[in-house]
Structures are given as structure tokens and as C-alpha cells.
Design a protein around this motif. Structure first.
Motif, PDB file in Angstrom:
ATOM      1  N   ASP A 162       0.612  -0.835   0.145  1.00 30.44           N
ATOM      2  CA  ASP A 162      -0.396  -0.475  -0.224  1.00 30.44           C
ATOM      3  C   ASP A 162       0.910   0.830  -0.061  1.00 30.44           C
ATOM      4  O   ASP A 162       0.682   2.506  -0.765  1.00 30.44           O
ATOM      5  CB  ASP A 162      -1.403  -0.433   1.387  1.00 30.44           C
ATOM      6  N   PRO A 163       2.373   1.494   0.508  1.00 29.69           N
ATOM      7  CA  PRO A 163       2.755   2.251   0.734  1.00 29.69           C
ATOM      8  C   PRO A 163       3.197   2.743  -0.447  1.00 29.69           C
ATOM      9  O   PRO A 163       3.202   4.087  -0.624  1.00 29.69           O
ATOM     10  CB  PRO A 163       4.049   2.192   1.905  1.00 29.69           C
ATOM     11  N   VAL A 164       3.485   1.499  -1.711  1.00 31.25           N
ATOM     12  CA  VAL A 164       3.456   2.645  -2.762  1.00 31.25           C
ATOM     13  C   VAL A 164       2.884   3.129  -3.177  1.00 31.25           C
ATOM     14  O   VAL A 164       2.993   4.111  -4.250  1.00 31.25           O
ATOM     15  CB  VAL A 164       4.645   0.905  -3.264  1.00 31.25           C
ATOM     16  N   GLY A 165       1.489   3.003  -3.789  1.00 32.26           N
ATOM     17  CA  GLY A 165       1.028   3.584  -4.299  1.00 32.26           C
ATOM     18  C   GLY A 165       0.247   4.835  -3.116  1.00 32.26           C
ATOM     19  O   GLY A 165       0.226   5.588  -3.975  1.00 32.26           O
ATOM     20  N   ARG A 166       0.645   4.985  -2.454  1.00 27.59           N
ATOM     21  CA  ARG A 166       0.419   6.432  -1.227  1.00 27.59           C
ATOM     22  C   ARG A 166       1.562   7.705  -1.880  1.00 27.59           C
ATOM     23  O   ARG A 166       0.877   8.239  -1.861  1.00 27.59           O
ATOM     24  CB  ARG A 166       0.443   6.349   0.437  1.00 27.59           C
ATOM     25  N   LEU A 167       2.658   6.667  -2.663  1.00 33.86           N
ATOM     26  CA  LEU A 167       3.379   7.240  -2.581  1.00 33.86           C
ATOM     27  C   LEU A 167       3.630   8.282  -3.566  1.00 33.86           C
ATOM     28  O   LEU A 167       3.180   9.271  -3.902  1.00 33.86           O
ATOM     29  CB  LEU A 167       5.068   7.021  -2.548  1.00 33.86           C
ATOM     30  N   VAL A 168       2.839   7.467  -5.038  1.00 40.42           N
ATOM     31  CA  VAL A 168       2.636   8.004  -6.149  1.00 40.42           C
ATOM     32  C   VAL A 168       1.321   9.002  -6.108  1.00 40.42           C
ATOM     33  O   VAL A 168       1.129  10.208  -6.239  1.00 40.42           O
ATOM     34  CB  VAL A 168       2.021   6.514  -7.060  1.00 40.42           C
ATOM     35  N   LEU A 169      -0.313   8.312  -5.587  1.00 40.89           N
ATOM     36  CA  LEU A 169      -0.412   9.216  -5.298  1.00 40.89           C
ATOM     37  C   LEU A 169       0.026  10.968  -5.111  1.00 40.89           C
ATOM     38  O   LEU A 169      -0.745  12.287  -4.806  1.00 40.89           O
ATOM     39  CB  LEU A 169      -1.888   9.245  -4.448  1.00 40.89           C
ATOM     40  N   GLY A 170       1.088  10.446  -4.016  1.00 43.41           N
ATOM     41  CA  GLY A 170       1.526  12.222  -3.452  1.00 43.41           C
ATOM     42  C   GLY A 170       2.322  13.132  -4.724  1.00 43.41           C
ATOM     43  O   GLY A 170       2.080  14.176  -4.070  1.00 43.41           O
ATOM     44  N   VAL A 171       2.667  12.083  -4.940  1.00 38.22           N
ATOM     45  CA  VAL A 171       3.288  12.368  -6.718  1.00 38.22           C
ATOM     46  C   VAL A 171       2.691  13.252  -7.366  1.00 38.22           C
ATOM     47  O   VAL A 171       2.699  14.331  -7.367  1.00 38.22           O
ATOM     48  CB  VAL A 171       4.506  11.717  -7.175  1.00 38.22           C
ATOM     49  N   LEU A 172       1.649  12.658  -7.265  1.00 37.33           N
ATOM     50  CA  LEU A 172       0.541  13.506  -8.000  1.00 37.33           C
ATOM     51  C   LEU A 172      -0.005  14.403  -7.308  1.00 37.33           C
ATOM     52  O   LEU A 172      -1.425  15.496  -7.908  1.00 37.33           O
ATOM     53  CB  LEU A 172      -0.720  12.310  -8.687  1.00 37.33           C
ATOM     54  N   GLY A 173       0.103  14.892  -5.947  1.00 37.68           N
ATOM     55  CA  GLY A 173      -1.048  15.780  -5.488  1.00 37.68           C
ATOM     56  C   GLY A 173      -2.465  15.603  -5.680  1.00 37.68           C
ATOM     57  O   GLY A 173      -3.273  16.022  -5.218  1.00 37.68           O
ATOM     58  N   ARG A 174      -2.415  14.087  -4.617  1.00 32.15           N
ATOM     59  CA  ARG A 174      -3.966  13.623  -5.036  1.00 32.15           C
ATOM     60  C   ARG A 174      -4.022  13.019  -3.796  1.00 32.15           C
ATOM     61  O   ARG A 174      -3.432  11.313  -3.941  1.00 32.15           O
ATOM     62  CB  ARG A 174      -4.449  13.039  -6.297  1.00 32.15           C
ATOM     63  N   THR A 175      -4.128  13.220  -2.741  1.00 24.54           N
ATOM     64  CA  THR A 175      -3.929  12.263  -1.921  1.00 24.54           C
ATOM     65  C   THR A 175      -5.620  12.554  -1.269  1.00 24.54           C
ATOM     66  O   THR A 175      -5.868  12.519   0.826  1.00 24.54           O
ATOM     67  CB  THR A 175      -2.776  12.277  -0.929  1.00 24.54           C
ATOM     68  N   GLU A 176      -6.590  12.542  -1.820  1.00 27.44           N
ATOM     69  CA  GLU A 176      -7.844  12.353  -1.053  1.00 27.44           C
ATOM     70  C   GLU A 176      -7.934  10.980   0.086  1.00 27.44           C
ATOM     71  O   GLU A 176      -7.432   9.890  -1.095  1.00 27.44           O
ATOM     72  CB  GLU A 176      -9.065  12.542  -1.555  1.00 27.44           C
ATOM     73  N   PRO A 177      -8.642  10.915   0.822  1.00 21.90           N
ATOM     74  CA  PRO A 177      -9.082  10.150   1.380  1.00 21.90           C
ATOM     75  C   PRO A 177     -10.003   8.464   0.971  1.00 21.90           C
ATOM     76  O   PRO A 177      -9.218   7.247   0.829  1.00 21.90           O
ATOM     77  CB  PRO A 177     -10.029  10.061   3.056  1.00 21.90           C
ATOM     78  N   GLU A 178     -10.394   9.492  -0.065  1.00 20.15           N
ATOM     79  CA  GLU A 178     -11.310   8.349  -0.654  1.00 20.15           C
ATOM     80  C   GLU A 178      -9.904   6.964  -1.664  1.00 20.15           C
ATOM     81  O   GLU A 178     -10.640   6.646  -2.769  1.00 20.15           O
ATOM     82  CB  GLU A 178     -12.089   8.685  -1.510  1.00 20.15           C
ATOM     83  N   LEU A 179      -9.232   8.079  -2.506  1.00 22.79           N
ATOM     84  CA  LEU A 179      -8.284   7.944  -3.694  1.00 22.79           C
ATOM     85  C   LEU A 179      -7.289   6.905  -2.686  1.00 22.79           C
ATOM     86  O   LEU A 179      -7.017   5.594  -3.664  1.00 22.79           O
ATOM     87  CB  LEU A 179      -7.622   8.762  -4.466  1.00 22.79           C
ATOM     88  N   VAL A 180      -6.850   7.547  -1.564  1.00 17.97           N
ATOM     89  CA  VAL A 180      -6.024   6.548  -0.811  1.00 17.97           C
ATOM     90  C   VAL A 180      -6.690   4.849  -0.607  1.00 17.97           C
ATOM     91  O   VAL A 180      -5.900   3.942  -0.992  1.00 17.97           O
ATOM     92  CB  VAL A 180      -5.877   7.089   0.826  1.00 17.97           C
ATOM     93  N   ALA A 181      -8.050   4.942  -0.754  1.00 12.23           N
ATOM     94  CA  ALA A 181      -8.471   3.571   0.154  1.00 12.23           C
ATOM     95  C   ALA A 181      -8.905   2.714  -1.168  1.00 12.23           C
ATOM     96  O   ALA A 181      -8.603   1.578  -1.559  1.00 12.23           O
ATOM     97  CB  ALA A 181     -10.104   3.674   0.351  1.00 12.23           C
TER      98      ALA A 181
END
Length: 302
Positions: A162-181
Motif C-alpha cells: 500500500d505505501p507504494v500507491g500512496r507515494l504515487v498519489l503523493g507525487v500526483l498531489g492527489r491524497t484524498e482519503p477516498e483515492l487512498v482507499a
């Protein structure tokens, strides 16, 4: 260095990671973010190699890597500093951007791969937590050889995937909770696909990632050779993986445009791998069944 890991060796590992199958989906991301994605992919590959393949003291190597992560947050380019003693982890995940007490304040990362990663961390304001969880997953691999329930395996995936996906979203500037889930579902699904493909490899490493209660449920007593109970177990776990990977389409839709398509391809690649396993009748002992290039191309253009 505590464990004797040579930074030149680490750099060679990072180069190896860059020349492996960096996902074709990355080409759909904006050009400006691709170097950040490569830096993250290189780190994830490096931590796995240190945890699985390093010939020396693996726990010590992972400890040293954690100190390198801390250096990425404490070092400020242009300010001179010296290292002073090992880092001490306190509550790194509660305040991810805070330097840890005991960390050498301002120490530059010693390993080239980490010096490449640091600009990504700063440019994208990435927190420590995902990096530390990836390291912790590999510590778990040194200590845990089997998991009793799916919940236990899922807890491992919270650290390993899961951390890899969260890092990708962080790079994209999209860390909304529903996207993280949604991202967590996809990453866990991809990790489960790898577990299905790699049962013989993991067994050789002394690890079993199939939940013990599922092994009992399907009467599996042999993991080192093909057998019908194992085939039924793999089919069952594949259905679980498909359910998780199904979140990829919604994640791609919410992200939108080319970036959304790129993210969705990760999930489609996992589904293609499951199709390849199914076509091979779950034969995981005569090479790793892989989706055809045509199937991967189809996933990319859908």
C-alpha cells in the motif's frame, strides 16, 4: 557503516531497478513526474533486494537504510553537517516531516539512490511513513515465516504494498482519503497476485503468504508440487485479488485523463497476470505464467 553496505553497490542496485520492467504505464504520466516515479520505484526495489537478496546482515542493512531515509528529511542542501550516531525512531508516522530525536541533524544521505530520492521527497512533500513501512515489511520478512489469517496477510500488505500507491498519489498531489482507499485495494491486490505467482520462490525463502486458515480450509498440505487442493486454493485467492483490483477502474476514473489511465493500467496488469495463471491451470511450478504482450497492450489502450 554499521552493516558494511557499500554505497557503490547500492547505486548498482538502483541502476538495476531502473533497467528492469519499470511499468509502461509510467509513460502515461506527465513527463515532469516520471523522474519522481522512477525514484520511488528504485527505492521500493532497493528495500526488497536488501530484505531478500543481500548476503550480509539484512536487519542491519535495513536499519542503515532507515537512517538514510531520515537523512533525506534532515539534510538541507547547501548546509554542511556531519553524521553523529544512529537514528532513533520515535513517532515517525505521527509527524512524518519532523526530524527524529537522535538523528544526525542535517546529515547528507550517503547512498546515491537516496540522494536521487531526496529531491522527490521535498518537491512532492512526501511523508516518512510510506518509506518506513516499506522497510518494516522487509523486517517482518526476517521474523515472520507464515500468517494465520487473511487479516494478518492484509496487515503485511499495509506495509509491503500500500505505501507504494500512496507515494504515487503523493507525487500526483492527489491524497484524498477516498483515492487512498482505492489505491490501497489495488496495491494489496497486486501484492496478492505476486504471492500466487511466487509460492515456490517464497517457500524456498522459508515464507508462506497463503493464510494458514485457507490452507486448512482447502486441505492443502503440499506447497512444493502441483496438487488439486493447492489449485483450488489458488483459484480462491485469485478471486479475492480480482475483487481488490476492481478498484483500479474507479481510481483511474476519479484521477481522470492520461494519469488516470496510467494508474488503471497497474490494476489491469494484475488482472492480466491472473488470466495467465488461469490459462496455465494454476501451474506455478514450470515458470511464472505471464500475460502475453498483446494482452498487456490491450490493457494499456482500453
Amino acid at each position: 557503516m554499521v552493516c558494511g553496505v557499500d554505497p557503490a553497490t547500492v547505486s548498482a542496485v538502483a541502476e538495476r531497478a531502473r533497467t528492469e520492467n519499470f511499468p509502461v504505464a509510467s509513460l502515461l504520466f506527465p513527463r515532469a513526474v516520471r523522474p519522481h516515479l522512477r525514484a520511488i520505484y528504485g527505492f521500493a526495489r532497493l528495500v526488497d533486494i536488501l530484505g531478500d537478496e543481500y548476503d550480509g546482515d539484512r536487519p542491519a542493512a535495513l536499519d542503515e537504510l532507515e537512517r538514510e531515509v531520515e537523512a533525506c528529511y534532515s539534510y538541507e542542501p547547501g548546509r554542511r553537517s556531519t553524521r553523529s550516531g544512529p537514528a532513533t525512531q520515535t513517532d515517525a508516522w505521527a509527524e512524518p516531516m519532523r526530524p527524529e530525536s537522535g538523528t544526525a541533524s542535517g546529515a547528507e544521505p550517503a547512498w546515491e539512490v537516496m540522494r536521487v530520492l531526496q529531491p522527490t521527497i521535498r518537491a512532492c512533500a512526501l511523508p516518512r511513513e510510506p518509506f518506513l513501512r516499506l522497510i518494516e515489511a522487509n523486517r517482518m520478512d526476517q521474523q515472520i515465516s507464515a500468517y494465520e489469517t487473511w487479516a494478518d496477510v492484509k496487515h503485511y500488505c499495509v506495509h509491503s504494498a500500500d505505501p507504494v500507491g500512496r507515494l504515487v498519489l503523493g507525487v500526483l498531489g492527489r491524497t484524498e482519503p477516498e483515492l487512498v482507499a482505492l489505491s490501497d485495494d489495488v496495491c494489496t491486490g497486486l501484492q496478492l497476485v505476486n504471492f500466487l505467482q511466487d509460492v515456490p520462490r517464497d517457500l524456498a525463502l522459508g515464507r508462506v503468504y497463503m493464510p494458514a486458515d485457507d490452507l486448512r480450509r482447502f486441505g492443502v498440505t503440499e506447497l512444493a508440487a502441483p496438487n488439486e487442493p493447492l489449485r483450488r486454493l489458488l483459484d480462491f485467492e485469485a478471486a479475492r485479488a480480482r475483487g481488490l483490483l476492481g478498484s483500479g477502474e474507479e481510481l483511474g476514473r476519479r484521477l481522470g485523463r492520461r494519469t488516470g489511465r496510467g494508474v488503471a493500467i497497474f490494476a489491469r496488469g494484475g488482472l492480466a497476470a491472473l488470466e495467465a495463471l488461469e490459462r496455465a491451470d494454476w501451474d506455478i511450478f514450470n515458470g511464472r505464467p505471464r500475460p502475453s504482450r498483446a494482452r498487456l497492450a490491450l490493457a494499456a489502450i482500453r
